[in-house]
Scaffold this motif. Structure first.
Motif, mmCIF file in Angstrom:
data_model
loop_
_atom_site.group_PDB
_atom_site.id
_atom_site.type_symbol
_atom_site.label_atom_id
_atom_site.label_comp_id
_atom_site.label_asym_id
_atom_site.label_seq_id
_atom_site.Cartn_x
_atom_site.Cartn_y
_atom_site.Cartn_z
ATOM 1 N N LEU A 1 7.344 -2.656 13.322
ATOM 2 C CA LEU A 1 7.856 -3.539 14.377
ATOM 3 C C LEU A 1 8.323 -2.758 15.601
ATOM 4 O O LEU A 1 8.899 -3.320 16.528
ATOM 5 C CB LEU A 1 9.002 -4.408 13.828
ATOM 6 N N GLY A 2 8.027 -1.470 15.614
ATOM 7 C CA GLY A 2 8.465 -0.598 16.700
ATOM 8 C C GLY A 2 7.825 -0.883 18.044
ATOM 9 O O GLY A 2 8.324 -0.432 19.072
ATOM 10 N N GLY A 3 6.752 -1.629 18.065
ATOM 11 C CA GLY A 3 6.104 -1.981 19.327
ATOM 12 C C GLY A 3 6.848 -3.066 20.096
ATOM 13 O O GLY A 3 6.495 -3.374 21.237
ATOM 14 N N ARG B 1 0.831 -1.213 0.000
ATOM 15 C CA ARG B 1 0.000 0.000 0.000
ATOM 16 C C ARG B 1 0.862 1.258 0.000
ATOM 17 O O ARG B 1 0.635 2.189 -0.765
ATOM 18 C CB ARG B 1 -0.935 -0.005 1.216
ATOM 19 N N ARG B 2 1.877 1.272 0.855
ATOM 20 C CA ARG B 2 2.729 2.461 0.962
ATOM 21 C C ARG B 2 3.579 2.668 -0.287
ATOM 22 O O ARG B 2 3.781 3.819 -0.707
ATOM 23 C CB ARG B 2 3.616 2.371 2.202
ATOM 24 N N TRP C 1 9.543 2.159 7.329
ATOM 25 C CA TRP C 1 8.221 1.545 7.504
ATOM 26 C C TRP C 1 8.325 0.268 8.330
ATOM 27 O O TRP C 1 7.507 0.031 9.221
ATOM 28 C CB TRP C 1 7.581 1.217 6.164
ATOM 29 N N ILE C 2 9.327 -0.547 8.030
ATOM 30 C CA ILE C 2 9.505 -1.794 8.779
ATOM 31 C C ILE C 2 9.809 -1.473 10.246
ATOM 32 O O ILE C 2 9.243 -2.087 11.154
ATOM 33 C CB ILE C 2 10.625 -2.668 8.165
ATOM 34 N N ALA D 1 15.072 3.612 1.631
ATOM 35 C CA ALA D 1 15.108 4.326 2.915
ATOM 36 C C ALA D 1 13.711 4.369 3.536
ATOM 37 O O ALA D 1 13.546 4.156 4.741
ATOM 38 C CB ALA D 1 15.658 5.740 2.712
ATOM 39 N N ALA D 2 12.706 4.639 2.707
ATOM 40 C CA ALA D 2 11.329 4.663 3.205
ATOM 41 C C ALA D 2 10.919 3.265 3.688
ATOM 42 O O ALA D 2 10.340 3.121 4.772
ATOM 43 C CB ALA D 2 10.373 5.146 2.113
ATOM 44 N N HIS D 3 11.241 2.247 2.904
ATOM 45 C CA HIS D 3 10.910 0.861 3.265
ATOM 46 C C HIS D 3 11.506 0.502 4.622
ATOM 47 O O HIS D 3 10.828 -0.074 5.476
ATOM 48 C CB HIS D 3 11.433 -0.070 2.167
#
Length: 169
Positions: free
Chosen positions: A139-141, A45-46, A134-135, A129-131
């Motif tokens: 997964l930042g939680g 989507r992004r 986003w990852i 860089a954007a990808h």
């Protein structure tokens, strides 16, 4: 996410009522699949929204970015685990857009190698860089410790799968 957003029931959720210990391997596989599908759908989507591109295009550019000498269409096909026809059409469109170029292989002039153009390298650098961000966001939680533990456990799962494949016909 807003409450009015539709969330299709995934296979893992469909098994949510299964008693603990029942079909644990299946439940684990479905959890892995669900995580992969959720992340992949959001990345698709992004890429579409922010770069007007697709995941297969991104993946092909990523393969070429890693191969300084370029790759043949057959090599790309094997690396991406798709048919040659899929790669040929994709490569042709990327070439028409000026993101990749075909050059004869130095050791065999009959073979064409695909390489990123300067524009292709610039575009991919922005997308990559954007990808990566986003990852990290998705997964930042997870804490650093959780990510390390999950990485180690998935390494063991990967080894288990490979061991299981050794005995397969």
């Amino acid at each position: 996410m807003p409450d009015d957003v539709f969330h299709p029931v995934d296979a893992e959720t469909a098994l949510a009522g299964t008693p603990p210990g029942h079909k644990d391997e299946l439940r684990l596989w479905l959890r892995l699949l669900t995580c992969t599908n959720l992340i992949e759908a959001e990345i698709r989507r992004r890429l579409r929204t922010e770069f007007d591109t697709t995941l297969p295009r991104f993946d092909l550019l990523a393969q070429l970015e890693r191969a300084q000498g370029g790759l043949t269409l057959g090599e790309i096909s094997r690396r991406m685990m798709v048919t040659g026809g899929n790669v040929t059409g994709l490569a042709t469109r990327l070439e028409e857009e000026g993101l990749v170029e075909r050059r004869p292989d130095p050791s065999d002039r009959r073979v064409q190698r695909l390489r990123l153009t300067a524009r292709g390298r610039r575009d991919f650098a922005r997308q990559s860089a954007a990808h990566e961000s986003w990852i990290a966001e998705l997964l930042g939680g997870l804490s650093d410790r959780d990510r390390a533990a999950l990485h180690a456990l998935l390494g063991r799962a990967k080894a288990s799968v490979r061991t299981g494949l050794e005995g397969s016909p």
